[in-house]
Design a protein around this motif. Structure first.
Motif, PDB file in Angstrom:
ATOM      1  N   THR A  46       0.857  -1.180   0.000  1.00 11.55           N
ATOM      2  CA  THR A  46       0.000   0.000   0.000  1.00 11.55           C
ATOM      3  C   THR A  46       0.897   1.236   0.000  1.00 11.55           C
ATOM      4  O   THR A  46       2.114   1.122   0.125  1.00 11.55           O
ATOM      5  N   ALA A  47       0.278   2.401  -0.087  1.00  8.03           N
ATOM      6  CA  ALA A  47       1.067   3.632  -0.151  1.00  8.03           C
ATOM      7  C   ALA A  47       1.793   3.882   1.167  1.00  8.03           C
ATOM      8  O   ALA A  47       2.820   4.531   1.206  1.00  8.03           O
ATOM      9  N   LYS A  48       1.244   3.350   2.243  1.00  5.21           N
ATOM     10  CA  LYS A  48       1.837   3.634   3.551  1.00  5.21           C
ATOM     11  C   LYS A  48       2.768   2.497   3.962  1.00  5.21           C
ATOM     12  O   LYS A  48       2.338   1.354   4.074  1.00  5.21           O
ATOM     13  N   PRO A  49       4.046   2.818   4.192  1.00  5.11           N
ATOM     14  CA  PRO A  49       4.967   1.759   4.605  1.00  5.11           C
ATOM     15  C   PRO A  49       4.528   1.146   5.927  1.00  5.11           C
ATOM     16  O   PRO A  49       3.822   1.771   6.710  1.00  5.11           O
ATOM     17  N   LYS A  50       4.972  -0.087   6.137  1.00  2.42           N
ATOM     18  CA  LYS A  50       4.625  -0.780   7.378  1.00  2.42           C
ATOM     19  C   LYS A  50       5.699  -0.528   8.426  1.00  2.42           C
ATOM     20  O   LYS A  50       6.875  -0.461   8.100  1.00  2.42           O
ATOM     21  N   VAL A  51       5.270  -0.430   9.660  1.00  4.60           N
ATOM     22  CA  VAL A  51       6.221  -0.212  10.741  1.00  4.60           C
ATOM     23  C   VAL A  51       6.422  -1.543  11.449  1.00  4.60           C
ATOM     24  O   VAL A  51       5.538  -2.024  12.152  1.00  4.60           O
ATOM     25  N   ILE A  52       7.577  -2.118  11.257  1.00  7.85           N
ATOM     26  CA  ILE A  52       7.847  -3.457  11.794  1.00  7.85           C
ATOM     27  C   ILE A  52       8.388  -3.342  13.218  1.00  7.85           C
ATOM     28  O   ILE A  52       9.259  -2.518  13.486  1.00  7.85           O
ATOM     29  N   ILE A  53       7.861  -4.189  14.091  1.00  2.88           N
ATOM     30  CA  ILE A  53       8.309  -4.192  15.494  1.00  2.88           C
ATOM     31  C   ILE A  53       9.312  -5.321  15.718  1.00  2.88           C
ATOM     32  O   ILE A  53       9.024  -6.482  15.405  1.00  2.88           O
ATOM     33  N   HIS A  54      10.456  -4.984  16.281  1.00  2.00           N
ATOM     34  CA  HIS A  54      11.381  -6.012  16.761  1.00  2.00           C
ATOM     35  C   HIS A  54      11.589  -5.848  18.258  1.00  2.00           C
ATOM     36  O   HIS A  54      11.667  -4.721  18.765  1.00  2.00           O
ATOM     37  N   THR A  55      11.695  -6.989  18.949  1.00  2.00           N
ATOM     38  CA  THR A  55      11.860  -6.947  20.397  1.00  2.00           C
ATOM     39  C   THR A  55      13.264  -7.436  20.785  1.00  2.00           C
ATOM     40  O   THR A  55      14.105  -7.654  19.915  1.00  2.00           O
TER      41      THR A  55
ATOM     42  N   ILE B  77       2.887   1.216  -5.320  1.00  2.00           N
ATOM     43  CA  ILE B  77       1.787   2.117  -4.972  1.00  2.00           C
ATOM     44  C   ILE B  77       2.299   3.374  -4.276  1.00  2.00           C
ATOM     45  O   ILE B  77       1.759   4.468  -4.455  1.00  2.00           O
ATOM     46  N   GLU B  78       3.377   3.205  -3.524  1.00  2.00           N
ATOM     47  CA  GLU B  78       3.991   4.361  -2.868  1.00  2.00           C
ATOM     48  C   GLU B  78       4.466   5.378  -3.922  1.00  2.00           C
ATOM     49  O   GLU B  78       4.263   6.582  -3.779  1.00  2.00           O
ATOM     50  N   VAL B  79       5.092   4.884  -4.969  1.00  2.00           N
ATOM     51  CA  VAL B  79       5.596   5.778  -6.020  1.00  2.00           C
ATOM     52  C   VAL B  79       4.419   6.369  -6.801  1.00  2.00           C
ATOM     53  O   VAL B  79       4.413   7.549  -7.158  1.00  2.00           O
ATOM     54  N   GLU B  80       3.407   5.525  -7.041  1.00  2.00           N
ATOM     55  CA  GLU B  80       2.219   6.038  -7.738  1.00  2.00           C
ATOM     56  C   GLU B  80       1.580   7.178  -6.955  1.00  2.00           C
ATOM     57  O   GLU B  80       1.238   8.219  -7.520  1.00  2.00           O
ATOM     58  N   SER B  81       1.446   7.007  -5.648  1.00  2.00           N
ATOM     59  CA  SER B  81       0.786   8.100  -4.917  1.00  2.00           C
ATOM     60  C   SER B  81       1.661   9.340  -4.877  1.00  2.00           C
ATOM     61  O   SER B  81       1.138  10.450  -4.868  1.00  2.00           O
ATOM     62  N   ALA B  82       2.979   9.164  -4.883  1.00  2.00           N
ATOM     63  CA  ALA B  82       3.849  10.345  -4.934  1.00  2.00           C
ATOM     64  C   ALA B  82       3.677  11.066  -6.274  1.00  2.00           C
ATOM     65  O   ALA B  82       3.665  12.299  -6.339  1.00  2.00           O
ATOM     66  N   LEU B  83       3.496  10.316  -7.346  1.00  2.00           N
ATOM     67  CA  LEU B  83       3.309  10.949  -8.666  1.00  2.00           C
ATOM     68  C   LEU B  83       1.969  11.677  -8.722  1.00  2.00           C
ATOM     69  O   LEU B  83       1.882  12.821  -9.186  1.00  2.00           O
ATOM     70  N   VAL B  84       0.935  11.017  -8.230  1.00  2.00           N
ATOM     71  CA  VAL B  84      -0.404  11.608  -8.297  1.00  2.00           C
ATOM     72  C   VAL B  84      -0.497  12.845  -7.406  1.00  2.00           C
ATOM     73  O   VAL B  84      -1.318  13.735  -7.632  1.00  2.00           O
ATOM     74  N   ASP B  85       0.376  12.893  -6.437  1.00  2.00           N
ATOM     75  CA  ASP B  85       0.444  14.032  -5.533  1.00  2.00           C
ATOM     76  C   ASP B  85       0.908  15.306  -6.266  1.00  2.00           C
ATOM     77  O   ASP B  85       0.728  16.417  -5.792  1.00  2.00           O
ATOM     78  N   HIS B  86       1.501  15.129  -7.457  1.00  2.00           N
ATOM     79  CA  HIS B  86       1.930  16.295  -8.245  1.00  2.00           C
ATOM     80  C   HIS B  86       0.734  16.850  -9.013  1.00  2.00           C
ATOM     81  O   HIS B  86      -0.060  16.073  -9.561  1.00  2.00           O
TER      82      HIS B  86
ATOM     83  N   ALA C 137      -1.460   7.508 -12.281  1.00  2.00           N
ATOM     84  CA  ALA C 137      -0.127   6.956 -12.525  1.00  2.00           C
ATOM     85  C   ALA C 137      -0.118   5.472 -12.223  1.00  2.00           C
ATOM     86  O   ALA C 137      -0.899   4.985 -11.419  1.00  2.00           O
ATOM     87  N   ALA C 138       0.767   4.778 -12.913  1.00  2.00           N
ATOM     88  CA  ALA C 138       0.987   3.360 -12.605  1.00  2.00           C
ATOM     89  C   ALA C 138       2.485   3.114 -12.668  1.00  2.00           C
ATOM     90  O   ALA C 138       3.184   3.708 -13.489  1.00  2.00           O
TER      91      ALA C 138
END
Ligand code: PRX
Length: 658
Positions: free
Chosen positions: A277-286, A539-548, A554-555
């Motif tokens: 998805t456009a939003k990166p995931k925040v991975i938890i390590h313990t 999708i992250e790059v696509e949303s950055a392009l559409v943000d312009h 964009a695809a």
């Protein structure tokens, strides 16, 4: 998650036809840390195996009482135990008389060097931890770290770990916007940064990006700034009351700060990785499981001995740096090399000079780097004495047999075993890999799961594919350094990794096993690209392009690239009234670099009047990949308007390459 069938990959067939094997030499096998019985022991009872390893390798403040509590998909390892990561990485070595041993040989890009012993690390980490305390950081508070590759980076991480304050390291190549998002997700109270670092022969300022980010980050109280560039960072302005110089506050601290014992499952760090998805995931390590997993794999896979000089050439900002520059090697009291700059500065033999100067014995890097060196020819490594090298590693992307053989012959001089290590930000530790001295390697194959790890290759229904076949790579059993979830989003954790094949961890990679059971990684099967070993979501790059403002739609797809593995190929539909131009192309690329970071800048950009979509409106990336690769088009029967593809094809000759 959308899983499309992978595009046909003729190169994979070529890969599987690769039948050269490189058995370990008798001499190497005789002295190797790992013996075959490690597999046998782990297979007999994997929990007992990890429990033994945890008892032996960790100095516990309080011993653990349970090995594994597995409430699928949530794991707890070494319950009841208490420990401190920085104590295990630093103090205990000093207490055992290793204070004068070098922890890092650090090399700045301009040629300046620093030698940091375990005693130095011990002192500096405690002073830094005291400074963090003075700045209001307590156990559990999150700290964002945004730094170049300088010694204060691992020192800052260890100082956080000493207090039990989880860190989130943001790769220095990410943009201000990306930094702001990460700070906000973690609600970090403190940012540790530097005025900048050296890159490609030039000073590269970092602090201005922090200032921009901080306009949108209400949680941050203070910024701790290391002076690396000094006068060469004219834009470094310190905000009164908020920003503090490292040398002002850290230097005056007492060099004693008792380590805070935390629970085994206390959060050690958060790290972002791109998903679908456009939003990166925040991975938890313990803490405990991660320490156990990274230190054992480091010692066994790289065959690390007390007098080795080990160099992992990744950036600490990625998981490879967390696990195999900082925590694994330091837990093992290893002497490491840390280099600030790029491999081409001042010349393409910079790395070989470092290997020669510091008599590096173990080198761990990415196939992209190896391919870049290949392009420069054999003469450069041949000029240097690389005879100290005895183990070579590869990580981050599939290594093509040609690059493997080049590495073997020109860097390893034909006798250093190569360990091609498969793992992920999520896995925390290497999971599929040869054990040098045990495994006969095949160029291009990551070979077998590490002892205690249960992997499989399954078909679309989750059924195990017999040897010789391909499918999806899954993991069938928890492992100590595994992610504990996605920060703040347990539902997404379950959905992303555990729902595609119930009961199994789905890695997102395709894999084949040959008749002998060797694993051959085939790349991602989801909408994630792998550019130079770095994961970037389409999708992250696509949303950055559409943000312009000029872009209506964009695809983005990954296109095979001889150097970087994959390159970003973007298709952009402009808004009415906007005309394609070279200038606009440059602007769009720059925009993506600003939103995400320069690593996400599309290499190819094609302005197109339309995009191929299914009747339900989903962009058909498979066809776009065919177009990007210049391949015969696959099946178009589900396409809403087949003429679209032809229209794009007509344009595709004009895709502008940067
Ligand atoms: O596709 C696999 C590829 O890199 C992905 C993980 O990326 P990241 O979380 O950024 O971590 C990179 C460093 C551990 C995997 O899903 N990958 C990693 N190592 C290999 C690999 N592909 C093939 N062979 C490898 N050795």
């Amino acid at each position: 998650m959308s899983i499309e069938p992978s595009p046909p990959k003729p190169e994979i067939e070529a890969l599987l036809a690769e039948n050269r094997t490189f058995p370990p030499s008798a001499a190497f096998a005789a002295q190797a840390n790992a013996k075959k019985d490690l597999y046998d022991e782990a297979e007999k009872d994997f929990e007992a195996f990890w429990a033994r390893v945890a008892r032996e390798r960790v100095d516990w403040a309080e011993p653990f009482t349970t090995t594994l509590e597995w409430d699928l998909p949530f794991a707890k390892w070494f319950g009841g135990g208490k420990l401190n990561m920085s104590y295990n990485c630093v103090d205990r070595h000093v207490e055992r008389g290793l204070g004068s041993k070098v922890a890092y040989h650090w090399i700045g890009e301009p040629g300046d060097t620093r030698t940091i012993t375990y005693a130095d690390l011990h002192r500096e980490v405690q002073k830094a931890a005291n400074a963090l305390t003075e700045l209001g950081i307590r156990t559990g508070d999150r700290v964002a770290i945004y730094m170049p590759m300088i010694p204060e980076l691992p020192i800052a991480m260890l100082a956080c770990a000493r207090l039990g304050a989880p860190h989130t390291v943001v790769f220095g190549g990410f943009s201000a916007e990306a930094l702001a998002g990460r700070i906000n997700d973690a609600e970090a109270k403190l940012v540790i940064t530097a005025d900048g670092g050296w890159r490609k022969g030039k000073p590269a300022e970092l602090k201005p990006a922090v200032d921009t980010a901080l306009a949108e980050t209400p949680s941050v109280r203070h910024v701790l700034v290391v002076r690396r560039l000094g006068d060469r960072a004219p834009a470094c302005v310190m905000a009164e009351g908020r920003d503090v110089w490292w040398h002002d506050i850290v230097e005056r601290q007492a060099p004693e700060c008792p380590p805070v014992p935390v629970d085994s499952e206390h959060m050690l760090y958060l790290l972002y990785t791109s998903g679908t998805t456009a939003k990166p995931k925040v991975i938890i390590h313990t803490t405990a499981g991660y320490l156990v997993g990274t230190s054992l794999t480091h010692e066994m896979i790289f065959d690390v001995k007390p007098d080795d000089v080990y160099w992992c050439a990744a950036d600490v900002g990625w998981v490879t740096g967390h696990s195999y520059i900082v925590y694994g090697p330091l837990a093992n009291a290893t002497t490491g090399v840390m280099y600030e700059g790029t491999p081409d500065t001042p010349g393409w033999d910079r790395w070989w000079q470092i290997v020669e100067d510091f008599k590096v014995t173990i080198l761990y890097c990415a196939p992209t780097a190896i391919r870049a060196f290949m392009k420069q020819g054999e003469a450069l490594p041949a000029k240097h004495d690389l005879s100290s090298l005895r183990v070579l590693g590869s990580v981050g992307e599939p290594i093509n047999p040609e690059a493997w053989l080049w590495y073997h012959e020109n860097i390893g001089r034909g006798n250093a075993p190569i360990v091609d290590t498969w793992w992920q930000t999520e896995t925390g530790m290497i999971l599929i890999t040869p054990l040098p001295g045990v495994t006969a390697t095949k160029p291009g194959s990551a070979t077998f799961p590490f002892p205690g790890i249960a992997a499989d290759v399954v078909d679309g229904d989750g059924a195990s594919v017999p040897l010789g076949g391909g499918g999806y790579l899954v993991l069938n059993r928890p492992w100590p350094a595994m992610l504990r979830g996605i920060y703040g989003d347990p539902a997404r954790y379950r959905e992303t990794y555990w729902s595609r094949f119930p009961g199994m961890y789905f890695a997102g990679d395709g894999a084949k096993r040959d008749a002998e059971g060797y694993y051959w990684l085939l790349g991602r099967v989801d909408d994630v690209m792998n550019v130079s070993g770095h994961r970037i979501s389409t999708i992250e790059v696509e949303s950055a392009l559409v943000d312009h403002k000029a872009v209506a739609e964009a695809a983005v797809v990954g296109k095979n690239d001889p150097l970087t593995g994959q390159a970003i190929f973007a298709f952009a539909i402009l808004r009415a009234g906007r005309e394609p131009s070279e200038q606009l192309g440059r602007e769009l690329r720059e925009h993506v670099a600003q939103v995400i970071g320069p690593i996400a800048r599309p290499k190819f950009l094609l302005f197109t009047p339309d995009l191929p979509k299914t009747r339900s409106g989903k962009i058909m990336r498979r066809l776009l990949r065919d177009i990007a690769e210049g391949r015969t088009l696959g099946d178009t029967t589900t396409l809403a308007d087949a003429s679209v593809v032809e229209a794009i094809r007509e344009h595709s000759g004009s895709a502008e390459e940067e």
